[in-house]
Design a protein around this motif. Structure first.
Motif, PDB file in Angstrom:
ATOM      1  N   TYR A 286      41.277  54.431  39.113  1.00 55.91           N
ATOM      2  CA  TYR A 286      40.234  54.648  40.122  1.00 55.91           C
ATOM      3  C   TYR A 286      40.301  53.520  41.151  1.00 55.91           C
ATOM      4  N   LEU A 287      40.556  53.888  42.401  1.00 55.95           N
ATOM      5  CA  LEU A 287      40.741  52.898  43.454  1.00 55.95           C
ATOM      6  C   LEU A 287      39.395  52.416  43.989  1.00 55.95           C
ATOM      7  N   VAL A 288      39.229  51.102  43.988  1.00 58.80           N
ATOM      8  CA  VAL A 288      38.011  50.483  44.527  1.00 58.80           C
ATOM      9  C   VAL A 288      38.398  49.501  45.623  1.00 58.80           C
ATOM     10  N   SER A 289      37.496  49.341  46.600  1.00 66.07           N
ATOM     11  CA  SER A 289      37.785  48.429  47.704  1.00 66.07           C
ATOM     12  C   SER A 289      36.506  48.057  48.426  1.00 66.07           C
ATOM     13  N   ASP A 290      36.537  46.870  49.068  1.00 63.66           N
ATOM     14  CA  ASP A 290      35.449  46.525  49.978  1.00 63.66           C
ATOM     15  C   ASP A 290      35.782  47.036  51.389  1.00 63.66           C
ATOM     16  N   GLU A 291      36.982  47.622  51.549  1.00 62.01           N
ATOM     17  CA  GLU A 291      37.486  48.181  52.813  1.00 62.01           C
ATOM     18  C   GLU A 291      37.532  47.137  53.933  1.00 62.01           C
ATOM     19  N   ILE A 292      37.619  45.859  53.527  1.00 63.63           N
ATOM     20  CA  ILE A 292      37.728  44.759  54.487  1.00 63.63           C
ATOM     21  C   ILE A 292      38.912  43.877  54.093  1.00 63.63           C
ATOM     22  N   TYR A 293      38.955  43.515  52.796  1.00 62.25           N
ATOM     23  CA  TYR A 293      39.868  42.475  52.360  1.00 62.25           C
ATOM     24  C   TYR A 293      40.606  42.792  51.059  1.00 62.25           C
ATOM     25  N   ILE A 294      39.929  43.445  50.114  1.00 60.36           N
ATOM     26  CA  ILE A 294      40.482  43.647  48.767  1.00 60.36           C
ATOM     27  C   ILE A 294      40.448  45.123  48.367  1.00 60.36           C
TER      28      ILE A 294
ATOM     29  N   ASP B 215      32.868  57.005  30.359  1.00 65.62           N
ATOM     30  CA  ASP B 215      31.767  57.818  30.883  1.00 65.62           C
ATOM     31  C   ASP B 215      30.439  57.071  31.010  1.00 65.62           C
ATOM     32  N   ASP B 216      30.326  55.890  30.377  1.00 65.59           N
ATOM     33  CA  ASP B 216      29.096  55.093  30.565  1.00 65.59           C
ATOM     34  C   ASP B 216      29.277  54.062  31.692  1.00 65.59           C
ATOM     35  N   LEU B 217      30.403  54.198  32.433  1.00 63.47           N
ATOM     36  CA  LEU B 217      30.786  53.315  33.547  1.00 63.47           C
ATOM     37  C   LEU B 217      31.316  51.953  33.091  1.00 63.47           C
ATOM     38  N   THR B 218      31.669  51.835  31.817  1.00 64.66           N
ATOM     39  CA  THR B 218      32.377  50.652  31.348  1.00 64.66           C
ATOM     40  C   THR B 218      33.757  50.657  31.995  1.00 64.66           C
ATOM     41  N   LEU B 219      34.182  49.489  32.502  1.00 66.74           N
ATOM     42  CA  LEU B 219      35.512  49.355  33.103  1.00 66.74           C
ATOM     43  C   LEU B 219      36.454  48.744  32.080  1.00 66.74           C
TER      44      LEU B 219
ATOM     45  N   LEU C 152      38.560  41.730  35.816  1.00 67.88           N
ATOM     46  CA  LEU C 152      37.599  42.811  35.586  1.00 67.88           C
ATOM     47  C   LEU C 152      36.269  42.560  36.307  1.00 67.88           C
ATOM     48  N   SER C 153      35.882  41.304  36.449  1.00 67.92           N
ATOM     49  CA  SER C 153      34.650  40.998  37.197  1.00 67.92           C
ATOM     50  C   SER C 153      34.809  41.393  38.667  1.00 67.92           C
ATOM     51  N   MET C 154      35.999  41.145  39.213  1.00 64.44           N
ATOM     52  CA  MET C 154      36.267  41.544  40.597  1.00 64.44           C
ATOM     53  C   MET C 154      36.237  43.074  40.717  1.00 64.44           C
ATOM     54  N   TYR C 155      36.808  43.767  39.722  1.00 66.10           N
ATOM     55  CA  TYR C 155      36.758  45.229  39.717  1.00 66.10           C
ATOM     56  C   TYR C 155      35.307  45.724  39.687  1.00 66.10           C
ATOM     57  N   ALA C 156      34.496  45.100  38.840  1.00 62.80           N
ATOM     58  CA  ALA C 156      33.091  45.511  38.710  1.00 62.80           C
ATOM     59  C   ALA C 156      32.350  45.299  40.030  1.00 62.80           C
ATOM     60  N   TYR C 157      32.597  44.153  40.667  1.00 65.98           N
ATOM     61  CA  TYR C 157      31.986  43.863  41.971  1.00 65.98           C
ATOM     62  C   TYR C 157      32.368  44.941  42.990  1.00 65.98           C
ATOM     63  N   LEU C 158      33.662  45.285  43.069  1.00 65.79           N
ATOM     64  CA  LEU C 158      34.124  46.296  44.029  1.00 65.79           C
ATOM     65  C   LEU C 158      33.582  47.683  43.676  1.00 65.79           C
TER      66      LEU C 158
ATOM     67  N   ARG D  10      31.670  38.712  31.960  1.00 69.15           N
ATOM     68  CA  ARG D  10      31.664  38.940  33.413  1.00 69.15           C
ATOM     69  C   ARG D  10      31.310  37.652  34.160  1.00 69.15           C
ATOM     70  N   LYS D  11      32.084  37.374  35.216  1.00 64.94           N
ATOM     71  CA  LYS D  11      31.815  36.219  36.079  1.00 64.94           C
ATOM     72  C   LYS D  11      30.634  36.532  37.003  1.00 64.94           C
ATOM     73  N   SER D  12      29.970  35.476  37.462  1.00 67.27           N
ATOM     74  CA  SER D  12      28.820  35.663  38.359  1.00 67.27           C
ATOM     75  C   SER D  12      29.292  36.067  39.752  1.00 67.27           C
ATOM     76  N   MET D  13      28.406  36.698  40.484  1.00 62.35           N
ATOM     77  CA  MET D  13      28.682  37.079  41.869  1.00 62.35           C
ATOM     78  C   MET D  13      28.995  35.844  42.701  1.00 62.35           C
ATOM     79  N   ASP D  14      28.279  34.753  42.470  1.00 65.54           N
ATOM     80  CA  ASP D  14      28.529  33.513  43.214  1.00 65.54           C
ATOM     81  C   ASP D  14      29.950  33.007  42.984  1.00 65.54           C
ATOM     82  N   ALA D  15      30.411  33.063  41.745  1.00 62.79           N
ATOM     83  CA  ALA D  15      31.780  32.617  41.425  1.00 62.79           C
ATOM     84  C   ALA D  15      32.805  33.481  42.159  1.00 62.79           C
TER      85      ALA D  15
END
Length: 195
Positions: free
Chosen positions: A94-102, A111-115, A133-139, A172-177
């Protein structure tokens, strides 16, 4: 789930959005935190490992999406662990992106949205997996507002001499990290682009 407009070119492994190339998560991690990850390992060994991993990934995608049978022990182990844990695949690659940089493709979404990310390495690098995986979750959450990723999993399918297949929860890493990491990478890539 929202389908990204990013186009992935499998031949040269690039992500393109409206004419701009985006960085993959793996490339970003190898430019920053894990620049020395494969130092001292020969190109031949890395190429063989990559081929093996790619083959297992492809087989799992075919088994999950088309119900194709595979007699490969690693794929059989994957199916057994999925059954044992009551996991059902919602999407593969499943392709994920911020459509800016990554941009990147997530190996498996249950099915429970676990990556989940499939690893066929001789040992698991949990720190690397946590960042990846934290970056994937963020995207994923950015691309799918309102959806939350409950957990991150590593599906470890090593060759028999390295260990037994396993599914391990990844912290999972924090959003700030993640924001700091992205800023660091942008500072590196802008230096390359300006010289």
């Amino acid at each position: 789930m929202v389908q990204s407009s990013v186009v992935f070119n499998e031949v040269d492994h690039t992500y393109n959005y409206l004419g701009s190339f985006l960085s993959g998560v793996t490339s970003l991690l190898h430019r920053t935190l894990f620049a020395d990850k494969y130092n001292g390992i020969s190109k031949e060994v890395l190429a063989k490992a990559a081929d093996y991993g790619h083959n297992i990934h492809e087989q799992i995608e075919l088994v999950d999406t088309l119900g194709v049978e595979s007699h490969t022990p690693a794929v059989q182990a994957y199916l057994q662990m999925k059954t044992d844990l009551g996991l059902t695949t919602l999407a593969n690659e499943y392709l994920v992106s911020d459509e800016i940089y990554i941009a990147s493709s997530i190996d498996i979404i249950f099915d429970d949205l676990t990556l989940a990310d499939i690893k066929t390495t001789s040992r698991l690098d949990m720190e690397y997996l946590s960042w990846q995986l934290s970056m994937y979750a963020y995207l994923f959450e950015r691309q799918n507002p309102g959806l939350k990723v409950p957990r991150l999993l590593a599906i470890w399918l090593p060759k028999p001499q390295y260990g037994r297949p396993n599914i391990i929860e990844v912290p999972r890493k924090s959003m700030d990290a993640l924001k700091v990491l992205i800023a660091w990478d942008k500072s590196i890539t802008s230096q390359f682009n300006n010289h």
